[in-house]
Design a protein around this motif. Structure first.
Motif, PDB file in Angstrom:
ATOM      1  N   PRO A 489     -28.326  15.824   8.243  1.00 18.56           N
ATOM      2  CA  PRO A 489     -26.904  16.148   8.191  1.00 18.56           C
ATOM      3  C   PRO A 489     -26.058  15.008   7.644  1.00 18.56           C
ATOM      4  CG  PRO A 489     -27.499  15.483  10.408  1.00 18.56           C
ATOM      5  CD  PRO A 489     -28.770  15.458   9.608  1.00 18.56           C
ATOM      6  N   VAL A 493     -21.903  13.685  12.408  1.00 20.72           N
ATOM      7  CA  VAL A 493     -22.195  14.962  13.043  1.00 20.72           C
ATOM      8  C   VAL A 493     -22.345  14.752  14.547  1.00 20.72           C
ATOM      9  CG1 VAL A 493     -24.719  14.787  12.790  1.00 20.72           C
ATOM     10  CG2 VAL A 493     -23.639  17.026  12.902  1.00 20.72           C
ATOM     11  N   ASN A 494     -21.829  15.688  15.329  1.00 24.08           N
ATOM     12  CA  ASN A 494     -21.819  15.531  16.789  1.00 24.08           C
ATOM     13  C   ASN A 494     -23.140  16.010  17.391  1.00 24.08           C
ATOM     14  OD1 ASN A 494     -20.878  14.955  19.344  1.00 24.08           O
ATOM     15  ND2 ASN A 494     -19.817  16.911  19.578  1.00 24.08           N
ATOM     16  N   LYS A 495     -24.170  15.225  17.178  1.00 26.88           N
ATOM     17  CA  LYS A 495     -25.509  15.547  17.686  1.00 26.88           C
ATOM     18  C   LYS A 495     -26.136  14.288  18.266  1.00 26.88           C
ATOM     19  CE  LYS A 495     -25.775  19.789  15.700  1.00 26.88           C
ATOM     20  NZ  LYS A 495     -25.974  21.045  16.448  1.00 26.88           N
ATOM     21  N   ILE A 500     -30.655  14.984  15.737  1.00 25.05           N
ATOM     22  CA  ILE A 500     -30.556  14.618  14.321  1.00 25.05           C
ATOM     23  C   ILE A 500     -31.938  14.458  13.714  1.00 25.05           C
ATOM     24  CG2 ILE A 500     -29.878  12.746  12.743  1.00 25.05           C
ATOM     25  CD1 ILE A 500     -27.376  12.385  14.497  1.00 25.05           C
TER      26      ILE A 500
END
Length: 557
Positions: A489, A493-495, A500
């Motif tokens: 990504p 990114v909010n992971k 990820i």
């Protein structure tokens, strides 16, 4: 006195712990040194008033030997400096552990294609009047313990400034390429009545790594033991940190211009060092050096003048596709013939070839492609692939060495299915075989730990397709499906890191199986478009000529 080294007028002094100029001169370990060498070469091409300062490293970095199980051993890389450079008749002295340590200087002149010159000064303590311990200071790049490293940085920073003074050089800017040379700022303070504003106005600092361990720090007890006679401890603490000497902090506090080496790296650097405002000058490579002979011949024919004006590569569409393909196939044949002769493999020029070559360490994830062998086998069923690896692990990086052994284990496990080769002793000459000779250049470090990266730029100059995580320079260079492909990504990114990594793995296998392999084997015109775009949209911009134009206008003037 400037005529001693054949230069006159005000200069930019470019200090770097390592500078890679020739494969035969083992004065570099990897990306930092290669970038420094490309900086020297581009400066000569552009006629910039630059002079390089570095250490001699008489025993080199190390020669890598790998046994049949991939176990790495290190060997000295002895070489003869006098075969490549001239010893200058000047010596300076620095104090280390209360002793006078004498430093001599060698000069290497790099000449551009247009006969413009940039001199590089190599500092050397291997002099008879020094005791044996001090003679060894400039033996091994990144060798020894922390005391050895600090001694080297005293020689580079303090000794380097004194040597330039001895040579009569008039220096307008001191560019510190990473924190190894930051002690030069303390010498400038001493020589200029502790005038920090004066020093800041004359210093430029570039940081190259978001890795904590990449920023040299030294306990003050070691600093006092080695530098007690030549340092004002309170001043050093003011600029270099209260609890330990942080060489990056020292450079940041005594430079008016500070920069990271990619836009993303600027963001990360500002998080690592809150309160400091970084600029971003994205790295580039020296185009002429890193274009293989077959592509040089093509560019000479269709894009005359490209070597001194690499922006002309934007006109690559004037070269017929079949000639670009033929040049690539010749480079690929050279590589595979070499690999087969060295490794006893059966690499096939008709098979999609993936290359991974860089320093072998944990955050670069050299075994990432082997994470799920079932899926890798499925990729190989969609269309044959073969893998070529190279890279050294630092002698003290036990985990890095284990990664090499693991690749050898996968090579055995996948024998008869996927051809895998590991080439030992990665250096400039070997890079010039691997980079242009593969079809896909793979780069999958943990984000955001790739400050910039330049190997992918070298690949693009030779029409090789990049496949990389969106970090460092690739965040700027990647146009998905146009200039190459991203793994995973976008940043921010909010992971979680685990999530990820799973997205990256899916991307890696899916894009190979469903996009890249079908294009390579069944839609050659689309693959050719990727190759052309790599040159037209990446090589024309991500080169050291553009980089040095930025340094001149933003940092040196």
């Amino acid at each position: 006195m400037d005529n001693v080294i054949g230069v006159s007028g005000s200069k930019i002094a470019y200090f770097s712990m390592e500078i890679g100029l020739k494969n035969e001169m083992p004065t570099y370990s990897g990306g930092l040194g290669i970038l420094a060498g490309d900086t020297i070469k581009a400066s000569a091409d552009l006629g910039l008033p630059l002079i390089g300062v570095t250490l001699l490293n008489k025993k080199g970095y190390f020669m890598q030997k790998l046994d049949d199980a991939g176990r790495q051993t290190e060997h000295q890389h002895d070489w003869t400096p006098s075969n490549y450079m001239q010893l200058l008749p000047y010596k300076v002295t620095v104090k280390i552990q209360g002793r006078d340590v004498r430093i001599q200087a060698w000069i290497y002149n790099h000449f551009s294609l247009t006969d413009k010159k940039v001199p590089v000064i190599f500092l050397d303590t291997d002099i008879e009047e020094n005791n044996p311990e001090d003679r060894r200071i400039t033996y091994s790049l990144y060798g020894g313990d922390r005391k050895y490293r600090l001694k080297q940085e005293i020689v580079l920073g303090i000794g380097g400034v004194r040597m330039l003074n001895s040579l009569g050089c008039s220096i307008n800017k001191y560019h510190m390429n990473e924190g190894h040379s930051s002690l030069l700022a303390t010498e400038l303070l001493r020589q200029n009545n502790m005038d920090a504003l004066y020093v800041k106005d004359h210093c430029v600092f570039t940081t190259h790594t978001p890795i904590e361990s990449g920023h040299d720090t030294f306990p003050y007890d070691i600093v006092l033991e080695l530098m007690n006679d030549c340092v004002d401890l309170e001043k050093l603490k003011k600029y270099g940190g209260q609890h330990e000497l942080n060489m990056t902090l020292l450079g940041l506090n005594l430079s008016n211009h500070i920069n990271g080496v990619a836009k993303r790296h600027r963001e990360i650097s500002e998080k690592m060092f809150p309160g400091y405002k970084f600029n971003a000058i994205t790295n580039g490579i020296h185009s002429y050096t890193w274009v293989c002979p077959y592509f040089r011949e093509l560019y000479d024919k269709y894009l005359p003048g490209w070597a001194n004006e690499p922006e002309l590569l934007v006109r690559v569409r004037s070269i017929p596709d079949n000639e670009i393909w033929d040049a690539h196939q010749l480079a690929k044949k050279d590589l595979l013939d070499y690999v087969n002769s060295k490794c006893g493999t059966n690499m096939d020029p008709d098979v999609l070839t993936i290359g991974f070559a860089r320093r072998i360490t944990e955050y670069k994830r050299p075994t990432f492609i082997f994470s799920e062998l079932k899926r890798l086998r499925k990729v190989n069923e969609a269309g044959k692939i073969q893998l070529i690896f190279a890279g050294k692990a630092h002698p003290r990086d036990i985990q890095g060495k284990q990664f090499i052994e693991r690749i050898f284990q996968y090579k055995e496990e996948l024998k008869g299915e996927i051809e895998i080769a590991y080439l030992e002793n990665y250096g400039m000459d070997l890079a010039m075989k691997i980079v242009p000779g593969v079809d896909i250049w793979l780069n999958n470090p943990k984000t955001p730990l790739e400050a910039s990266g330049t190997s992918g730029m070298k690949a693009a100059h030779n029409g090789v397709v990049n496949f990389s995580v969106l970090d460092g320079w690739w965040l700027e260079g990647c146009v998905e499906g146009v200039t190459g492909y991203a793994i995973g990504p976008m940043p921010h990114v909010n992971k979680s890191p685990e999530e990820i990594e799973m997205i990256e793995l899916d991307d890696l296998y899916n894009k190979l199986e469903y996009i890249m392999i079908p294009k390579y084997y069944h839609r050659k015109d689309e693959w050719m478009c990727l190759m052309n775009n790599s040159i037209e949209m990446i090589a024309y911009y991500f080169n050291s000529h553009r980089m040095m134009h930025r340094y001149v206008t933003e940092a040196y003037l």
